[in-house]
Design a protein around this motif. Sequence first.
Motif, mmCIF file in Angstrom:
data_model
loop_
_atom_site.group_PDB
_atom_site.id
_atom_site.type_symbol
_atom_site.label_atom_id
_atom_site.label_comp_id
_atom_site.label_asym_id
_atom_site.label_seq_id
_atom_site.Cartn_x
_atom_site.Cartn_y
_atom_site.Cartn_z
ATOM 1 N N LEU A 118 0.743 -1.551 0.340
ATOM 2 C CA LEU A 118 0.148 0.309 0.015
ATOM 3 C C LEU A 118 1.107 1.029 0.169
ATOM 4 N N VAL A 119 0.734 2.081 -0.921
ATOM 5 C CA VAL A 119 1.463 3.223 -0.914
ATOM 6 C C VAL A 119 0.745 4.803 -0.228
ATOM 7 N N GLY A 120 0.804 4.942 0.805
ATOM 8 C CA GLY A 120 -0.046 6.104 1.529
ATOM 9 C C GLY A 120 1.077 7.149 2.072
ATOM 10 N N SER A 121 0.293 8.286 2.110
ATOM 11 C CA SER A 121 0.902 9.363 2.893
ATOM 12 C C SER A 121 -0.294 10.395 3.469
ATOM 13 N N ALA A 122 0.198 10.606 4.813
ATOM 14 C CA ALA A 122 -0.093 11.606 5.588
ATOM 15 C C ALA A 122 -0.287 12.746 6.461
ATOM 16 N N SER A 123 -1.949 12.987 6.932
ATOM 17 C CA SER A 123 -2.080 14.299 6.959
ATOM 18 C C SER A 123 -2.567 14.685 8.111
ATOM 19 N N GLN A 124 -2.733 15.408 9.122
ATOM 20 C CA GLN A 124 -3.447 15.705 10.153
ATOM 21 C C GLN A 124 -4.584 14.972 10.334
ATOM 22 N N ASP A 125 -5.528 15.191 9.028
ATOM 23 C CA ASP A 125 -6.697 15.225 9.387
ATOM 24 C C ASP A 125 -7.519 13.699 8.206
ATOM 25 N N ILE A 126 -6.548 13.701 7.123
ATOM 26 C CA ILE A 126 -6.389 12.414 6.343
ATOM 27 C C ILE A 126 -5.274 11.728 6.019
ATOM 28 N N PHE A 127 -5.462 10.433 5.272
ATOM 29 C CA PHE A 127 -4.825 10.176 4.790
ATOM 30 C C PHE A 127 -5.098 9.290 3.820
ATOM 31 N N ASN A 168 -9.060 9.551 -0.842
ATOM 32 C CA ASN A 168 -8.813 10.011 0.696
ATOM 33 C C ASN A 168 -10.030 9.583 2.090
ATOM 34 N N LEU A 169 -8.922 9.069 3.382
ATOM 35 C CA LEU A 169 -9.631 7.945 4.404
ATOM 36 C C LEU A 169 -9.288 9.035 5.682
ATOM 37 N N SER A 170 -10.069 8.675 5.919
ATOM 38 C CA SER A 170 -9.967 9.322 7.883
ATOM 39 C C SER A 170 -9.406 8.367 8.295
ATOM 40 N N TRP A 171 -8.866 9.129 9.076
ATOM 41 C CA TRP A 171 -7.875 8.325 10.178
ATOM 42 C C TRP A 171 -8.621 7.253 10.775
ATOM 43 N N GLU A 172 -9.617 6.965 11.167
ATOM 44 C CA GLU A 172 -10.533 6.031 11.645
ATOM 45 C C GLU A 172 -10.576 4.951 10.998
ATOM 46 N N ASN A 173 -10.887 5.330 9.095
ATOM 47 C CA ASN A 173 -11.145 4.082 8.070
ATOM 48 C C ASN A 173 -9.423 3.755 7.807
ATOM 49 N N VAL A 174 -8.599 4.078 8.594
ATOM 50 C CA VAL A 174 -7.146 3.668 7.942
ATOM 51 C C VAL A 174 -6.706 2.339 7.546
ATOM 52 N N ASN A 175 -7.954 1.732 7.867
ATOM 53 C CA ASN A 175 -7.727 -0.175 8.365
ATOM 54 C C ASN A 175 -8.180 -0.531 6.740
#
Length: 345
Positions: A222-231, A269-276
């Motif tokens: 999986l290729v990801g990138s992180a910000s404070q509110d969105i994965f 775009n995913l919320s951190w609650e849905n990062v899984n």
Amino acid sequence: MSHARLPQPSRRGILAAGGALGLTALLAACGDDKKGGSGKADASDSGPWSFKDDRGTTAKSKSTPKNIVAFTGVAAALFDYGIEVKGVFGPTKTKDGKPDVQAGDMDISKLTILGNEWGKFNIEKYAGLAPDLLVSTMFDDAGTLWSVPEESKDKILKLAPSAGISVFDRKMTEPLQRLLALAESLGADVKADKVVKAKKRFEAAAERLRKVAKANKDIKVLVGSASQDIFYVSGTNLSADLEYFKSLGVNFVEPTEAAKKASGGWFENLSWENVNKHAADVIMMDNRTATIQPADIDKPTWAKLPAVKAGQVIPRVTEPIYSYAKCAPILEDLADAIEKAKKVS
């Protein structure tokens, strides 16, 4: 490509305060004075120079450009071939004064930095360098030069010929070949032992990644990138690095087309609650300084991801320095990660 490209308002930086003051005089002076240098031998007797770029535009000059200005990552690639620039724009120096990841092996203390983040470009400084050539990458098919501000591009592009190298919707090998060709046109010895060895290393790394991916087809990356509110979960169909890795057989997690639509096709775009949402065995995380790095992510849902718990998180060089010397290790590191990874998804 990661979220650092979107939304549009965050990409369009404002010119440094006072950037327009004295500009008219500087532009006039620039047209009359093309002296100076970039530390290279004088190319004034080299005869006419030209290079057809990926926009289909031919940059021309009476002699081989000496005063080159480039996006930082492009400058770093040219440096690997022995071509030094005078000025750069884009992430170059971190807050603690160290070279940004996109600066490669350049000595940034010797460079004029026209803007130290995406979209920042000081036109007065640029004019003062008496530029012969401006070079950047392109991340769309419209010929938009990366990090050249849209609101001032007309003024900037009047000062000197420009060249764009596309890294959009093509495999990594294409911009590698194009940057090498540009470097050769600027006087690089592309048959030098250092260059030949770097290319052979890249080719060997590609073949190894192909074999490792084939032997580990069940390992999902999986290729990801992180910000404070969105994965952000990146798709592979537009990025030169990911398209190439996929062609070599790497098994990537792919967001649905519907999920990517809102970002112009680049990511979900995913919320951190849905990062899984997506199961993965290896996570590649955006290594650019504008993004939150894995060690600084304090979200409980992140810590619970199987790949994170297994220590199977590696950097993704989201904006590669397109020289063979810099791209070979990227392939090697990915092959190592896949080969060593345990199935945790």
